[in-house]
Design a protein around this motif. Structure first.
Motif, PDB file in Angstrom:
ATOM      1  N   LEU A   1      14.765  12.055  -3.393  1.00  0.00           N
ATOM      2  CA  LEU A   1      15.605  11.217  -4.740  1.00  0.00           C
ATOM      3  C   LEU A   1      14.537  12.277  -5.856  1.00  0.00           C
ATOM      4  O   LEU A   1      14.437  12.691  -6.676  1.00  0.00           O
ATOM      5  CB  LEU A   1      14.533   9.853  -4.843  1.00  0.00           C
ATOM      6  CG  LEU A   1      16.050   9.227  -3.562  1.00  0.00           C
ATOM      7  CD1 LEU A   1      15.603   7.364  -3.508  1.00  0.00           C
ATOM      8  CD2 LEU A   1      17.385   9.091  -4.613  1.00  0.00           C
ATOM      9  N   ASN A   2      12.980  12.854  -4.652  1.00  0.00           N
ATOM     10  CA  ASN A   2      12.060  12.515  -5.413  1.00  0.00           C
ATOM     11  C   ASN A   2      11.982  14.221  -6.282  1.00  0.00           C
ATOM     12  O   ASN A   2      12.391  14.038  -7.055  1.00  0.00           O
ATOM     13  CB  ASN A   2      10.524  12.809  -5.847  1.00  0.00           C
ATOM     14  CG  ASN A   2      10.015  11.245  -5.500  1.00  0.00           C
ATOM     15  OD1 ASN A   2      10.285  10.271  -6.758  1.00  0.00           O
ATOM     16  ND2 ASN A   2       9.187  11.262  -4.981  1.00  0.00           N
ATOM     17  N   SER A   3      12.483  14.987  -4.908  1.00  0.00           N
ATOM     18  CA  SER A   3      12.757  16.455  -5.378  1.00  0.00           C
ATOM     19  C   SER A   3      14.313  16.949  -6.398  1.00  0.00           C
ATOM     20  O   SER A   3      14.629  17.374  -7.457  1.00  0.00           O
ATOM     21  CB  SER A   3      12.949  17.259  -4.298  1.00  0.00           C
ATOM     22  OG  SER A   3      13.914  16.869  -3.277  1.00  0.00           O
ATOM     23  N   SER A   4      15.010  15.472  -6.251  1.00  0.00           N
ATOM     24  CA  SER A   4      16.618  15.719  -6.621  1.00  0.00           C
ATOM     25  C   SER A   4      16.149  15.378  -8.587  1.00  0.00           C
ATOM     26  O   SER A   4      16.909  16.357  -9.200  1.00  0.00           O
ATOM     27  CB  SER A   4      17.481  14.725  -6.447  1.00  0.00           C
ATOM     28  OG  SER A   4      17.942  15.359  -4.996  1.00  0.00           O
ATOM     29  N   SER A   5      15.047  14.093  -8.558  1.00  0.00           N
ATOM     30  CA  SER A   5      15.175  13.976 -10.161  1.00  0.00           C
ATOM     31  C   SER A   5      14.610  14.736 -10.633  1.00  0.00           C
ATOM     32  O   SER A   5      14.928  15.158 -12.065  1.00  0.00           O
ATOM     33  CB  SER A   5      14.508  12.411  -9.870  1.00  0.00           C
ATOM     34  OG  SER A   5      15.094  11.490  -9.122  1.00  0.00           O
ATOM     35  N   GLN A   6      13.649  15.374 -10.133  1.00  0.00           N
ATOM     36  CA  GLN A   6      12.479  16.713 -11.233  1.00  0.00           C
ATOM     37  C   GLN A   6      14.129  17.349 -10.936  1.00  0.00           C
ATOM     38  O   GLN A   6      13.282  18.326 -12.294  1.00  0.00           O
ATOM     39  CB  GLN A   6      11.127  17.311  -9.771  1.00  0.00           C
ATOM     40  CG  GLN A   6      10.548  16.036  -9.438  1.00  0.00           C
ATOM     41  CD  GLN A   6       8.921  16.426  -8.623  1.00  0.00           C
ATOM     42  OE1 GLN A   6       9.676  17.386  -7.958  1.00  0.00           O
ATOM     43  NE2 GLN A   6       8.316  15.406  -8.578  1.00  0.00           N
TER      44      GLN A   6
ATOM     45  N   ASP B   1       0.858  -1.113   0.176  1.00  0.00           N
ATOM     46  CA  ASP B   1       0.245   0.108  -0.454  1.00  0.00           C
ATOM     47  C   ASP B   1       0.562   1.503   0.051  1.00  0.00           C
ATOM     48  O   ASP B   1       0.227   2.236   0.007  1.00  0.00           O
ATOM     49  CB  ASP B   1      -0.816  -0.065   1.662  1.00  0.00           C
ATOM     50  CG  ASP B   1      -1.349  -1.314   1.129  1.00  0.00           C
ATOM     51  OD1 ASP B   1      -2.321  -1.711  -0.284  1.00  0.00           O
ATOM     52  OD2 ASP B   1      -1.679  -1.684   2.552  1.00  0.00           O
ATOM     53  N   HIS B   2       2.091   1.091   0.028  1.00  0.00           N
ATOM     54  CA  HIS B   2       3.188   2.073  -0.481  1.00  0.00           C
ATOM     55  C   HIS B   2       3.199   3.077  -0.993  1.00  0.00           C
ATOM     56  O   HIS B   2       2.754   2.206  -2.558  1.00  0.00           O
ATOM     57  CB  HIS B   2       4.458   1.864   0.094  1.00  0.00           C
ATOM     58  CG  HIS B   2       5.478   3.081   0.963  1.00  0.00           C
ATOM     59  ND1 HIS B   2       6.023   4.216   0.171  1.00  0.00           N
ATOM     60  CD2 HIS B   2       5.738   3.755   1.730  1.00  0.00           C
ATOM     61  CE1 HIS B   2       6.711   4.679   0.505  1.00  0.00           C
ATOM     62  NE2 HIS B   2       6.235   4.836   1.768  1.00  0.00           N
ATOM     63  N   ALA B   3       2.655   4.349  -1.089  1.00  0.00           N
ATOM     64  CA  ALA B   3       2.185   4.993  -2.051  1.00  0.00           C
ATOM     65  C   ALA B   3       3.253   5.437  -3.168  1.00  0.00           C
ATOM     66  O   ALA B   3       2.646   5.307  -4.606  1.00  0.00           O
ATOM     67  CB  ALA B   3       1.570   6.675  -2.017  1.00  0.00           C
ATOM     68  N   ASN B   4       4.334   5.848  -3.506  1.00  0.00           N
ATOM     69  CA  ASN B   4       5.570   5.710  -3.817  1.00  0.00           C
ATOM     70  C   ASN B   4       6.186   4.544  -4.250  1.00  0.00           C
ATOM     71  O   ASN B   4       7.058   4.748  -5.430  1.00  0.00           O
ATOM     72  CB  ASN B   4       6.473   7.088  -3.468  1.00  0.00           C
ATOM     73  CG  ASN B   4       5.295   8.471  -3.075  1.00  0.00           C
ATOM     74  OD1 ASN B   4       4.645   8.488  -4.791  1.00  0.00           O
ATOM     75  ND2 ASN B   4       5.098   9.355  -2.391  1.00  0.00           N
ATOM     76  N   HIS B   5       5.979   3.851  -3.239  1.00  0.00           N
ATOM     77  CA  HIS B   5       6.644   2.592  -3.657  1.00  0.00           C
ATOM     78  C   HIS B   5       7.982   2.845  -3.882  1.00  0.00           C
ATOM     79  O   HIS B   5       8.895   2.532  -4.650  1.00  0.00           O
ATOM     80  CB  HIS B   5       6.518   1.630  -4.508  1.00  0.00           C
ATOM     81  CG  HIS B   5       6.153   0.209  -4.076  1.00  0.00           C
ATOM     82  ND1 HIS B   5       5.206  -0.440  -3.753  1.00  0.00           N
ATOM     83  CD2 HIS B   5       6.776  -0.376  -5.169  1.00  0.00           C
ATOM     84  CE1 HIS B   5       5.706  -1.573  -3.596  1.00  0.00           C
ATOM     85  NE2 HIS B   5       6.459  -1.925  -4.397  1.00  0.00           N
ATOM     86  N   CYS B   6       9.201   3.678  -2.468  1.00  0.00           N
ATOM     87  CA  CYS B   6       9.763   3.768  -2.613  1.00  0.00           C
ATOM     88  C   CYS B   6      10.855   2.867  -1.633  1.00  0.00           C
ATOM     89  O   CYS B   6      10.914   2.649  -0.480  1.00  0.00           O
ATOM     90  CB  CYS B   6      10.854   5.150  -2.428  1.00  0.00           C
ATOM     91  SG  CYS B   6      12.274   5.530  -1.882  1.00  0.00           S
ATOM     92  N   SER B   7      11.455   1.524  -2.151  1.00  0.00           N
ATOM     93  CA  SER B   7      12.074   0.313  -1.164  1.00  0.00           C
ATOM     94  C   SER B   7      13.118   0.421  -0.871  1.00  0.00           C
ATOM     95  O   SER B   7      14.091   1.292  -2.175  1.00  0.00           O
ATOM     96  CB  SER B   7      11.920  -1.196  -1.728  1.00  0.00           C
ATOM     97  OG  SER B   7      10.540  -0.731  -1.600  1.00  0.00           O
TER      98      SER B   7
ATOM     99  N   HIS C   1       9.170   4.444 -10.157  1.00  0.00           N
ATOM    100  CA  HIS C   1       9.781   3.686  -8.852  1.00  0.00           C
ATOM    101  C   HIS C   1      11.162   3.800  -8.485  1.00  0.00           C
ATOM    102  O   HIS C   1      12.289   3.987  -9.428  1.00  0.00           O
ATOM    103  CB  HIS C   1       9.034   1.972  -9.122  1.00  0.00           C
ATOM    104  CG  HIS C   1      10.145   1.119  -9.708  1.00  0.00           C
ATOM    105  ND1 HIS C   1       9.927   1.436 -11.671  1.00  0.00           N
ATOM    106  CD2 HIS C   1      10.880  -0.175  -9.152  1.00  0.00           C
ATOM    107  CE1 HIS C   1      11.181   0.212 -11.384  1.00  0.00           C
ATOM    108  NE2 HIS C   1      11.515  -0.033  -9.718  1.00  0.00           N
ATOM    109  N   HIS C   2      11.505   3.773  -6.924  1.00  0.00           N
ATOM    110  CA  HIS C   2      13.023   3.725  -6.756  1.00  0.00           C
ATOM    111  C   HIS C   2      13.003   1.924  -5.933  1.00  0.00           C
ATOM    112  O   HIS C   2      12.360   1.696  -5.143  1.00  0.00           O
ATOM    113  CB  HIS C   2      13.349   4.194  -5.548  1.00  0.00           C
ATOM    114  CG  HIS C   2      12.859   6.090  -5.855  1.00  0.00           C
ATOM    115  ND1 HIS C   2      13.828   6.727  -6.477  1.00  0.00           N
ATOM    116  CD2 HIS C   2      11.768   7.013  -5.595  1.00  0.00           C
ATOM    117  CE1 HIS C   2      13.185   8.130  -6.614  1.00  0.00           C
ATOM    118  NE2 HIS C   2      11.588   7.988  -6.102  1.00  0.00           N
TER     119      HIS C   2
END
Length: 153
Positions: A119-124, A90-96, A132-133
């Motif tokens: 990670l998302n902000s660095s990528s953006q 159920d993890h929304a962004n599925h960053c494992s 996914h990560h």
């Protein structure tokens, strides 16, 4: 989730809620991965599946693995070419973050929202769009480390 029966039941309920169609073979492969309680190769899965489905061939396993990966029910550990069940469907962004013990082979899955946000902000910032990560970290689990670390005097 330590109990494999509970983990499998949760995965089956999650699939039903999200209209994800698990065929008998897909469910059998997922069951084998969950019950294994660690990382397993495709050919180990094939050997175990052949115990109940004698006509199983490599494409059978790889099609099921592709489906389970696409629906984020499992993770592929790229560095050791093995698969593990996802413990947090159920993890929304599925960053494992997968912590892999190089001694005993155990794999522990963690989710860190702060790391995910970074990670998302660095990528953006670079215009990269993340799907996914999965971060793989190799080392030694606490149990193996305590066995190999000499006592200080």
């Amino acid at each position: 989730m330590a109990d494999s029966n509970a983990q499998l039941q949760h995965a089956l309920e999650w699939c039903a809620q999200h209209n994800i169609r698990l065929t008998a073979q897909r469910q059998a492969v997922l069951t084998l991965i969950v019950e294994h309680q660690g990382a397993i190769t495709a050919y180990e899965l094939l050997d175990r599946l052949k115990e109940t489905v004698q006509q199983a061939k490599p494409p059978t396993i790889y099609r099921a693995l592709d489906f389970l990966l696409a629906h984020k029910l499992i993770h592929k550990i790229e560095s050791i070419n093995r698969y593990v069940a996802c413990c947090l469907l159920d993890h929304a962004n599925h960053c494992s973050q997968l912590l892999i013990c190089d001694t005993c082979g155990s794999v522990t899955e963690h989710h860190n929202d702060t790391l995910n946000q970074w990670l998302n902000s660095s990528s953006q910032e670079t215009g990269f769009h993340v799907h996914h990560h999965v971060i793989e970290t190799h080392g030694q689990c606490a149990q193996c480390h305590s066995k190999s670390t000499p006592c200080c005097s």
